[in-house]
Design a protein around this motif. Structure first.
Motif, mmCIF file in Angstrom:
data_model
loop_
_atom_site.group_PDB
_atom_site.id
_atom_site.type_symbol
_atom_site.label_atom_id
_atom_site.label_comp_id
_atom_site.label_asym_id
_atom_site.label_seq_id
_atom_site.Cartn_x
_atom_site.Cartn_y
_atom_site.Cartn_z
ATOM 1 N N MET A 116 0.846 -1.195 0.000
ATOM 2 C CA MET A 116 0.000 0.000 0.000
ATOM 3 C C MET A 116 0.881 1.244 0.000
ATOM 4 N N ASP A 117 0.538 2.204 -0.860
ATOM 5 C CA ASP A 117 1.258 3.466 -0.783
ATOM 6 C C ASP A 117 0.478 4.429 0.108
ATOM 7 N N LEU A 118 0.945 5.666 0.163
ATOM 8 C CA LEU A 118 0.309 6.648 1.043
ATOM 9 C C LEU A 118 -0.353 7.765 0.233
ATOM 10 N N SER A 119 -0.685 7.481 -1.001
ATOM 11 C CA SER A 119 -1.240 8.502 -1.891
ATOM 12 C C SER A 119 -2.458 9.175 -1.274
ATOM 13 N N GLY A 120 -2.399 10.517 -1.269
ATOM 14 C CA GLY A 120 -3.518 11.295 -0.761
ATOM 15 C C GLY A 120 -3.579 11.421 0.733
ATOM 16 N N GLN A 121 -2.718 10.714 1.451
ATOM 17 C CA GLN A 121 -2.724 10.818 2.908
ATOM 18 C C GLN A 121 -1.781 11.935 3.356
ATOM 19 N N ARG A 122 -2.076 12.491 4.529
ATOM 20 C CA ARG A 122 -1.301 13.617 5.043
ATOM 21 C C ARG A 122 -0.464 13.155 6.232
ATOM 22 N N VAL A 123 0.811 13.451 6.167
ATOM 23 C CA VAL A 123 1.763 13.008 7.187
ATOM 24 C C VAL A 123 2.477 14.226 7.768
ATOM 25 N N VAL A 124 2.522 14.308 9.086
ATOM 26 C CA VAL A 124 3.278 15.359 9.777
ATOM 27 C C VAL A 124 4.448 14.698 10.485
ATOM 28 N N VAL A 125 5.654 15.206 10.226
ATOM 29 C CA VAL A 125 6.863 14.672 10.855
ATOM 30 C C VAL A 125 7.487 15.761 11.713
ATOM 31 N N LEU A 126 7.468 15.561 13.017
ATOM 32 C CA LEU A 126 8.114 16.511 13.926
ATOM 33 C C LEU A 126 9.560 16.060 14.126
ATOM 34 N N GLY A 127 10.480 16.974 13.838
ATOM 35 C CA GLY A 127 11.898 16.619 13.832
ATOM 36 C C GLY A 127 12.346 16.232 12.441
ATOM 37 N N GLY A 128 11.616 16.708 11.426
ATOM 38 C CA GLY A 128 11.877 16.285 10.057
ATOM 39 C C GLY A 128 12.926 17.087 9.321
ATOM 40 N N SER A 129 13.659 17.948 10.007
ATOM 41 C CA SER A 129 14.628 18.787 9.303
ATOM 42 C C SER A 129 15.970 18.114 9.095
ATOM 43 N N SER A 130 16.221 16.971 9.747
ATOM 44 C CA SER A 130 17.499 16.292 9.562
ATOM 45 C C SER A 130 17.388 14.835 10.002
ATOM 46 N N GLY A 131 18.410 14.069 9.688
ATOM 47 C CA GLY A 131 18.538 12.707 10.186
ATOM 48 C C GLY A 131 17.360 11.803 9.877
ATOM 49 N N ILE A 132 16.942 11.053 10.891
ATOM 50 C CA ILE A 132 15.861 10.073 10.731
ATOM 51 C C ILE A 132 14.557 10.749 10.314
#
Length: 237
Positions: A1-17
């Protein structure tokens, strides 16, 4: 399954993991928002992920976390990778050092769960981040072990409280990120060599490998209340 059309928020997404998770989620078709407290790094990270959005947010500040989700479109998945790292023997730590660690890991996770939960659909998920110190006693990591252990316990209880929304925890071992350079400094090469010789996997991990695990937790709707170890076999040795 892909994530097409879904919304994802990543906190700490500016570097690394966190950056790797945001990038792979975007490649999988998701609409991605990257959040971090460093605006300059956020802008650079977003430019590396075409079509992504970014918003400044310090997880230690509840009002900023609340605003992040108030201003977001409805979301499907939240991933938390941001955290302060406090390393050192208990005897040499001040209360402020300990407080900083707990403010980011424990209170930050709490603020995110509190303000994101009502925005998640029934198929939605929250993925928190712990670490190998929660399972293996390491010198100078007692405070870190306490904070990541608390995150895992919080996630398990939250999976029941927020059901059918899913809550899981990623527990990475040693991973080749800028944070590793910051924590180990001049000892980095020696520590990496030690683990390369010790770990069954024969090397330390990469951010992309942790990102792959994060996307699995978003996609698989039968996984909840779980701590997923991606540590090269660290628990075995």
């Amino acid at each position: 399954m892909d994530l097409s059309g879904q919304r994802v928020v990543v906190l700490g997404g500016s570097s690394g993991i966190g950056h790797a998770i945001a990038r792979e989620a975007r490649k999988s078709g998701a609409e991605v928002t990257i959040a971090s407290r460093n605006e300059l790094r956020l802008e650079r990270a977003a430019s590396d992920i075409p079509g992504s959005r970014f918003q400044v947010c310090d997880m230690r500040d509840e009002r900023q976390v609340e605003r992040l989700f108030e201003e977001s479109d409805p979301i499907d998945h939240v991933v938390v990778t941001a955290a302060e790292v406090g390393v050192g023997p208990v005897s040499g730590l001040r209360k402020d050092d300990v407080q900083c660690n707990f403010d980011s890991r424990v209170w930050g996770s709490f603020f995110v769960a509190k303000h994101a939960a009502s925005r998640l659909p029934e198929h939605g998920s929250i993925t928190l981040m712990s670490g190998i110190a929660a399972w293996r006693g390491l010198p100078g990591e007692a405070v870190g072990a306490a904070s990541v252990g608390a995150v895992e316990a919080f996630a398990r209880a939250l999976a029941v409280e927020l059901a059918p929304r899913r809550v899981n925890t990623l527990c990475p071992g040693l991973v080749d990120t800028p944070l590793l350079d910051h924590v180990l400094g001049d000892e980095r090469e020696a520590v990496v060599r030690h683990f390369t010789e010790k770990l069954p996997a024969g090397r330390i991990g990469t951010p992309d490998e942790i990102a792959d695990a994060a996307l699995f937790l978003m996609r698989n709707r039968y996984v909840t209340g779980t701590t997923l170890h991606i540590d090269g076999g660290h628990l075995l040795v």
